[in-house]
Design a protein around this motif. Sequence first.
Motif, PDB file in Angstrom:
ATOM      1  N   LEU A  18       0.821  -1.213   0.000  1.00  0.00           N
ATOM      2  CA  LEU A  18       0.000   0.000   0.000  1.00  0.00           C
ATOM      3  C   LEU A  18       0.852   1.259   0.000  1.00  0.00           C
ATOM      4  CD1 LEU A  18      -2.943  -0.836   2.418  1.00  0.00           C
ATOM      5  CD2 LEU A  18      -2.946  -0.747  -0.072  1.00  0.00           C
ATOM      6  N   ALA A  19       1.990   1.214   0.677  1.00  0.00           N
ATOM      7  CA  ALA A  19       2.845   2.407   0.701  1.00  0.00           C
ATOM      8  C   ALA A  19       3.301   2.761  -0.704  1.00  0.00           C
ATOM      9  CB  ALA A  19       4.049   2.166   1.618  1.00  0.00           C
ATOM     10  N   SER A  30      -4.122  14.484  -0.836  1.00  0.00           N
ATOM     11  CA  SER A  30      -5.053  15.615  -0.784  1.00  0.00           C
ATOM     12  C   SER A  30      -6.430  15.251  -0.243  1.00  0.00           C
ATOM     13  CB  SER A  30      -5.217  16.218  -2.188  1.00  0.00           C
ATOM     14  OG  SER A  30      -3.973  16.563  -2.742  1.00  0.00           O
ATOM     15  N   VAL A  31      -6.906  14.041  -0.580  1.00  0.00           N
ATOM     16  CA  VAL A  31      -8.289  13.681  -0.257  1.00  0.00           C
ATOM     17  C   VAL A  31      -8.372  12.218   0.161  1.00  0.00           C
ATOM     18  CG1 VAL A  31      -9.343  15.371  -1.825  1.00  0.00           C
ATOM     19  CG2 VAL A  31      -8.768  13.075  -2.667  1.00  0.00           C
ATOM     20  N   ILE A  32      -9.483  11.905   0.826  1.00  0.00           N
ATOM     21  CA  ILE A  32      -9.885  10.506   0.975  1.00  0.00           C
ATOM     22  C   ILE A  32     -10.824  10.231  -0.193  1.00  0.00           C
ATOM     23  CG2 ILE A  32     -11.085   8.813   2.385  1.00  0.00           C
ATOM     24  CD1 ILE A  32     -10.273  10.374   4.847  1.00  0.00           C
ATOM     25  N   HIS A  33     -10.317   9.519  -1.166  1.00  0.00           N
ATOM     26  CA  HIS A  33     -11.065   9.379  -2.415  1.00  0.00           C
ATOM     27  C   HIS A  33     -11.924   8.122  -2.374  1.00  0.00           C
ATOM     28  CE1 HIS A  33     -11.977  10.343  -6.550  1.00  0.00           C
ATOM     29  NE2 HIS A  33     -11.751   9.078  -6.886  1.00  0.00           N
ATOM     30  N   ARG A 307      -9.968  -9.104  -4.272  1.00  0.00           N
ATOM     31  CA  ARG A 307     -10.188  -9.468  -2.873  1.00  0.00           C
ATOM     32  C   ARG A 307     -10.224  -8.241  -1.968  1.00  0.00           C
ATOM     33  NH1 ARG A 307      -6.966 -13.803  -4.602  1.00  0.00           N
ATOM     34  NH2 ARG A 307      -5.006 -12.785  -4.030  1.00  0.00           N
ATOM     35  N   ARG A 308      -9.268  -7.333  -2.163  1.00  0.00           N
ATOM     36  CA  ARG A 308      -9.150  -6.212  -1.240  1.00  0.00           C
ATOM     37  C   ARG A 308     -10.260  -5.176  -1.410  1.00  0.00           C
ATOM     38  NH1 ARG A 308      -6.235  -3.631   2.364  1.00  0.00           N
ATOM     39  NH2 ARG A 308      -6.146  -1.347   2.314  1.00  0.00           N
ATOM     40  N   THR A 392      -7.058   2.895   2.539  1.00  0.00           N
ATOM     41  CA  THR A 392      -6.619   2.178   3.733  1.00  0.00           C
ATOM     42  C   THR A 392      -7.794   1.905   4.669  1.00  0.00           C
ATOM     43  OG1 THR A 392      -6.205   4.187   5.032  1.00  0.00           O
ATOM     44  CG2 THR A 392      -4.402   3.390   3.611  1.00  0.00           C
ATOM     45  N   GLU A 393      -7.570   0.971   5.576  1.00  0.00           N
ATOM     46  CA  GLU A 393      -8.572   0.697   6.595  1.00  0.00           C
ATOM     47  C   GLU A 393      -8.805   1.924   7.473  1.00  0.00           C
ATOM     48  OE1 GLU A 393      -7.319  -3.209   5.074  1.00  0.00           O
ATOM     49  OE2 GLU A 393      -6.269  -1.359   5.609  1.00  0.00           O
TER      50      GLU A 393
END
Length: 411
Positions: A18-19, A30-33, A307-308, A392-393
């Motif tokens: 994820l990183a 900038s945002v939580i998309h 899956r994710r 991300t969670e």
Amino acid sequence: MKIQDSASESASEPLLDLAALRADTPGCDSVIHFNNAGCGLMARPVLGAMLDHLRLEAAIGGYEASAARAAEVADFHAATAELVHTRPGNIAFAGSATHAYSKALSAIDFRPGDVVLTTRNDFISNQIAFLALRRRHGVEIVHAPDHPDGSGVDVAAMAALMRARRPRLVAATHVPTNSGLVQPVAEIGRHCRELDLLYLVDACQSVGQLDVDVERIGCDLLTATCRKFLRGPRGSGFLYVSDRVLAAGYEPLFIDMYGARWTGPDSYRPVDTAARFEEWEFPYATVLGSAAAVRYALRVGVGPVARRTPALAARLREQLAGVPGVRLLDGGPAPAALVTFAIEGWRPQPFKAAMDARGINSALSFREFAHFDFADKDVEWCLRLSPHYYNTEDEVDAVAATVAELAGSAR
């Protein structure tokens, strides 16, 4: 790019780096998309491919730049074919999923009385296109009923309608834009193959988040966009055309010099591949960006993504289910990553504006987008949240907490 993937890992455990993915995605800063069902955030390789080509066009000329990048342009068809499990000659670039859908419909010689058999959960533009065909050509639109258990269309009832009505076209949307429902398109396709019926699938919301296999689905035609879960540029999509449709001579109503050869003053011949559904003029920077997006998705891995992405949506639904004043609207046994809900005490635009002000991207859906579905659910509008694998969670938890805060402020 992948972390070691093993069968022992659960769907809630990270399968991806994820990183690295988020570092590749400037918008994450900038945002939580959570509007990937509208447009996914482009990755750096996608943006780079487009900008590089525009610079080349400016430096040497548009025609010359497309000639210099011919191999990369052709890779759009190769990469997309790999993604949906077919061959490059069965893929046509399109300006959008709706553009591809219209091209596909235009290839069918509809006559008065022909039946279009479809579902009640479909994309608004598809339904409007069917109504336009009814107005212009006198076709009959038949909607198969939904299954009482809420799992989507009743496949047995739809198959019975196929046998009774012998439709000119069977059409289904894999994942409707107005909910996370996943329609059983492969089961529908099995009946279409048995009865030798033409079958069109809208995969606009499933390509890029689920494994879409045109052979397993059994469709003759399939349309999708590149801007959503594939994370490509706007103004891009594709059409899959099966070998049997090509062999039968289907071609778009207005075919041009790219899709056909002018063989004499009074004759022309369509090309042998799905290129007959393309036009001579391409937005080459967009095509190259789309190719980069598909290749990026393939490198990330369809399996880990499939899956994710729904797992993140399931986590969000689980948290929203306990929020007073929030009613979840998604159905089906395994919903996709489109989370829709109604909320008490808010009007649509102010609620979305409140989400925007907190740095959360979302989308509104209205009854006019899905008359049958929203009438059944007795809602006039809903908010749609659509996470993707690079979210991300912690972002899921923050979004759920924000919805809970806003719901509480309205009570």
